[in-house]
Design an enzyme around this catalytic site. Structure first.
Site, PDB file in Angstrom:
ATOM      1  N   ASP A 182       0.852  -1.192   0.000  1.00 46.92           N
ATOM      2  CA  ASP A 182       0.000   0.000   0.000  1.00 46.92           C
ATOM      3  C   ASP A 182       0.888   1.242   0.000  1.00 46.92           C
ATOM      4  O   ASP A 182       1.611   1.497   0.973  1.00 46.92           O
ATOM      5  CB  ASP A 182      -0.900  -0.024   1.237  1.00 46.92           C
ATOM      6  CG  ASP A 182      -1.944   1.094   1.239  1.00 46.92           C
ATOM      7  OD1 ASP A 182      -1.908   1.948   0.327  1.00 46.92           O
ATOM      8  OD2 ASP A 182      -2.780   1.112   2.159  1.00 46.92           O
ATOM      9  N   ASP A 230      -3.295   2.443  -5.855  1.00 46.86           N
ATOM     10  CA  ASP A 230      -2.156   2.533  -4.945  1.00 46.86           C
ATOM     11  C   ASP A 230      -1.918   1.275  -4.119  1.00 46.86           C
ATOM     12  O   ASP A 230      -1.061   1.263  -3.234  1.00 46.86           O
ATOM     13  CB  ASP A 230      -2.328   3.728  -4.002  1.00 46.86           C
ATOM     14  CG  ASP A 230      -3.630   3.655  -3.211  1.00 46.86           C
ATOM     15  OD1 ASP A 230      -4.511   2.861  -3.583  1.00 46.86           O
ATOM     16  OD2 ASP A 230      -3.768   4.406  -2.220  1.00 46.86           O
ATOM     17  N   GLU A 231      -2.656   0.199  -4.395  1.00 47.64           N
ATOM     18  CA  GLU A 231      -2.508  -1.027  -3.617  1.00 47.64           C
ATOM     19  C   GLU A 231      -2.394  -2.232  -4.549  1.00 47.64           C
ATOM     20  O   GLU A 231      -3.008  -2.249  -5.618  1.00 47.64           O
ATOM     21  CB  GLU A 231      -3.707  -1.249  -2.688  1.00 47.64           C
ATOM     22  CG  GLU A 231      -3.985  -0.101  -1.730  1.00 47.64           C
ATOM     23  CD  GLU A 231      -5.231  -0.354  -0.904  1.00 47.64           C
ATOM     24  OE1 GLU A 231      -5.446  -1.508  -0.469  1.00 47.64           O
ATOM     25  OE2 GLU A 231      -6.012   0.595  -0.694  1.00 47.64           O
TER      26      GLU A 231
END
Length: 406
Positions: free
Chosen positions: A9, A105-106
């Site tokens: 993350d 974003d992960e």
């Protein structure tokens, strides 16, 4: 052999990317926001300094500045975020071919089959990835390490920023069960409220109550959440090129001015149904249900969904179903600032499971004409642009801001 799953993350992603261009602002409270002059003026991301003031994602700019008067606002640059997301996933791809992005974003990584190439300690592998991302991209990363995807994500959320958390077979009950139920993947507000009435407030409470209660309250989701809480998630990490099946197609839009009449709401809903129907046709999909959401001027949100009499990807039929839902949800003249329309129960074929109305039976030839009309509109827009042609009444629709597609 137990699986080794990482969840990576990128910390405060939008804000971190923007601060690469403004290193002098790193220690100051910064938020990435939509246009402060428009009704999309909400916080999209914030840095660690802003978090200390209680600034939260999705709150309005005026709410954030009430908490932090000196908050510095930066505009978003979505092309940069896409670029850095691709670069991060390229790094992950050098450790395994099983990389599954989860948002921009992960990402999950399954390093079970490749970990021997990088050492025998999963935490050390995670630390190496964090160092590479920091060195090569200038961004920090929190990584959860576990034996399933759900606990790996809990691990990446457990300590931030720039940290590695291992949730193992030996310690998972001590770490996971005391956490609030909302910390777990897919345990949304509605599920939390339903379970809280029966004293289920933590992940451990859910695991301890057995599967019958959550399944009775929430159906399949309840059973799934109980399995997650009990460490029974066995879902695989999909490779990047293997797309997850589309479960819904939706669009939502905030209006520049509140809508207060049914005619205004119908015009706004029609534009959203047009967008959703076009996306369904583009993907070769039909929907068997539709959901409508409304947000009023006080930011209260209500939603409802209904089954359609037959599957469809036509604007007119989505609009008719959406307006029936609207009439059950909206109390005039309550001002509405946002409408969402979502197509559900998707299939790749036309399903004719409807109950025939003997007084007003469907006429296949009319359905064919409607489909040819909307396909012709799709073709014109593809050639000349999305605004080249619109359905009747759209010219009078309230001015809309770009919607958020699901």
């Amino acid at each position: 052999m137990d699986r080794v799953i990482l969840h990576c993350d990128l910390n405060s992603f939008y804000a971190s990317v923007e601060l690469l261009s403004y290193p002098e602002l790193r220690a100051l409270p910064v938020a990435v926001c939509g246009d402060p002059e428009s009704r999309h003026g909400i916080v999209l991301a914030k840095n660690e300094a802003a978090k200390k003031y209680g600034v939260q994602t999705a709150e309005t700019i005026w709410q954030a500045r009430k908490k932090c008067p000196d908050l510095i606002l930066l505009p978003p640059h979505r092309d940069r975020y896409q670029t850095f997301s691709r670069l991060a996933n390229t790094i992950y791809g050098q450790y395994t071919d099983l990389v599954e992005p989860f948002g921009i974003d992960e990402s999950w990584l399954d390093i079970t089959g490749s970990m021997h190439l990088f050492g025998s300690d999963p935490a050390a592998v995670a630390g190496g990835i964090r160092e590479r991302v920091k060195r090569e991209l200038g961004l920090t990363l929190s990584v959860g390490v576990s034996f399933n995807k759900v606990f790996a994500k809990l691990g990446s959320d457990y300590r931030k920023p720039d940290a590695t958390t291992v949730i193992s077979r030996e310690n998972w009950r001590e770490i996971v069960w005391p956490l609030p139920l909302g910390a777990m993947l897919y345990a949304g507000p509605a599920a939390q409220r339903a379970l809280a009435k029966y004293g289920v407030r933590t992940i451990g409470d859910l695991a301890g109550c057995g599967p019958a209660l959550p399944e009775q309250l929430l159906g399949k989701l309840g059973r799934q959440l109980w399995e997650y809480a009990s460490g029974l998630d066995g879902s695989p990490v999909r490779p990047q090129h293997q797309k997850e099946p589309v479960k819904s197609v939706g669009n939502s839009t905030t209006f520049r001015k509140n809508l207060t009449s049914r005619a205004q709401l119908r015009r706004g809903t029609a534009l959203l149904c047009d967008s959703v129907a076009a996306r369904l046709r583009e993907q070769g999909l039909y929907c068997g249900a539709v959901a409508l959401g409304l947000k009023d001027a006080a930011f209260h949100t209500v939603s409802r969904q209904s089954r359609l009499p037959h599957s469809t990807h036509l604007r007119r039929e989505l609009l008719e179903a959406s307006m029936k839902l609207l009439d059950g949800l909206w109390k005039p003249p309550t001002p509405i600032r946002l409408i969402s329309v979502t197509a559900l129960s998707l299939t790749d074929r036309l399903e004719t499971y409807e109950q025939v109305d003997l007084l007003a039976p469907r006429r296949p030839e009319e359905d064919g004409k409607k489909e040819r009309l909307e396909l012709a509109v799709d073709a014109i827009r593809k050639k000349y642009g999305g605004r080249a042609i619109s359905f009747g009444g759209a010219e009078d629709a309230p001015e809309l801001l770009p919607g958020e597609e699901e």
